[in-house]
Design an enzyme around this catalytic site. Sequence first.
Site, short mmCIF file in Angstrom:
data_model
loop_
_atom_site.label_atom_id
_atom_site.label_comp_id
_atom_site.label_asym_id
_atom_site.label_seq_id
_atom_site.Cartn_x
_atom_site.Cartn_y
_atom_site.Cartn_z
NE ARG A 105 -3.50 0.60 1.70
CZ ARG A 105 -4.96 0.60 1.94
NH1 ARG A 105 -4.93 1.37 3.24
NH2 ARG A 105 -6.32 -0.06 2.14
CG HIS A 132 -8.56 0.13 -3.00
ND1 HIS A 132 -7.28 -1.07 -2.66
CD2 HIS A 132 -9.33 0.17 -1.79
CE1 HIS A 132 -7.56 -1.31 -1.33
NE2 HIS A 132 -8.72 -0.55 -0.81
CD GLN A 135 -13.25 -2.47 -0.92
OE1 GLN A 135 -12.50 -2.21 0.48
NE2 GLN A 135 -13.95 -2.99 -0.60
CG ASP A 221 -13.61 6.12 -1.27
OD1 ASP A 221 -13.60 5.68 0.07
OD2 ASP A 221 -12.17 6.10 -2.42
CB CYS A 261 -13.85 1.07 -0.40
SG CYS A 261 -13.81 3.00 0.19
NE ARG A 289 -10.08 -5.68 0.00
CZ ARG A 289 -9.26 -4.27 0.93
NH1 ARG A 289 -9.75 -3.45 1.17
NH2 ARG A 289 -7.61 -4.56 0.55
N1 NVA Z 1 -9.65 6.54 -1.71
C1 NVA Z 1 -9.77 6.11 -0.13
C2 NVA Z 1 -9.16 4.13 -0.09
C3 NVA Z 1 -9.36 4.14 1.39
C4 NVA Z 1 -9.93 2.49 1.91
C5 NVA Z 1 -7.87 6.29 0.30
O1 NVA Z 1 -6.87 6.32 -1.01
O2 NVA Z 1 -7.73 6.40 1.08
N1 CP Z 2 -11.22 -0.33 2.85
C1 CP Z 2 -10.07 -0.21 2.92
O1 CP Z 2 -8.93 -0.72 1.84
O2 CP Z 2 -10.07 -0.19 3.98
P1 CP Z 2 -8.79 0.06 5.08
O3 CP Z 2 -7.73 1.02 4.57
O4 CP Z 2 -8.98 0.46 6.57
O5 CP Z 2 -7.86 -1.43 4.37
#
Ligand code: NVA
Ligand code: CP
Length: 307
Positions: A105, A132, A135, A221, A261, A289
């Site tokens: 990540r 992502h 997800q 989101d 998500c 997930r």
């Molecule tokens: N779009 C959000 C998703 C978090 C799971 C982010 O990137 O923070």
């Molecule tokens: N939806 C998702 O990826 O959640 P986290 O940021 O908690 O991993």
Amino acid sequence: MTKPRHYLQFKDLTREEYEHLFGRVRWIKDKFKRYEPYHPMFDRTLVMIFEKASTRTRLSFEAGMQQLGGSAIYLNTRDSQLGRGEPVEDAAQVISRMSDVVMIRTFQQDIIERFAANSRVPVINGLTNEYHPCQILADIYTFIEHRGSIQGKTVAWVGDANNMSYTWLQAAEVLDFKVRVSTPPGYAIDLASAGLAGTGHFEVFADPMEACRGADLVTTDVWTSMGYEAENEARMKAFADWCVDADMMAVANPGALFMHCLPAHRGEEVTAEVIDGPQSVVWDEAENRLHVQKALMEYLVFGKVEA
Ligand code: NVA
Ligand code: CP
């Protein structure tokens, strides 16, 4: 040495591979629910690298690897050499000699692409600024569980042009469904970031209500994704009308699902009435997930496994 298969964007797998994967998810999930052990990853190691916060991604990958009989190691930027400027290419060489699969990540997609190019083992995108895919894999599996095939269906995206929206757009091309997108002025979809083949699987609407009209799934989101916190104040103003509410759900198809998500901000991108209401399947999405990523790791490490 054969080149490993990576999962860096949704389009890294074909429709035929997704069909295989969805079958494996069902099998792995059913077995798990019956408490029947399935340990193909015995003696295998997953390394998870987090440069941003996470609850679901860490939990689902770590629990998933353990349930498959392997082990998972967590690294973050703060207390590894990754935060002290070691080149990502060098980190990839070292980490991939000690593990069987890596999940990352991070920020720019370029970082994970460079890691993968230097990795001996499969690399999985656990979220970047651009995509992502794990997800969306879970979201589409959740749709299939509730409504059957997503092919030919319509998804409404209300909100930011972010990693989630770009991955939905890629998924629409691969799995042949439509996305109706509505983002506020100044936050339009950037086609270069979307990595689309241009097969016309999406339509843009200025009015979020119009995007939701006739949709089989409405999804949104956070207004401010991780890494964009400095823009929060401006975004709170710009996105005020892009809150999924009961009126938007009412113009969608009867029986339309709502997805997010998570983590969610009730009263910002979605009302409590919608996310906690009967059309919402957010907890199924979160649980899935676990199951989809177990099938994904199995596929990337072992190739096609037949039941
Ligand atoms: N779009 C959000 C998703 C978090 C799971 C982010 O990137 O923070
Ligand atoms: N939806 C998702 O990826 O959640 P986290 O940021 O908690 O991993």
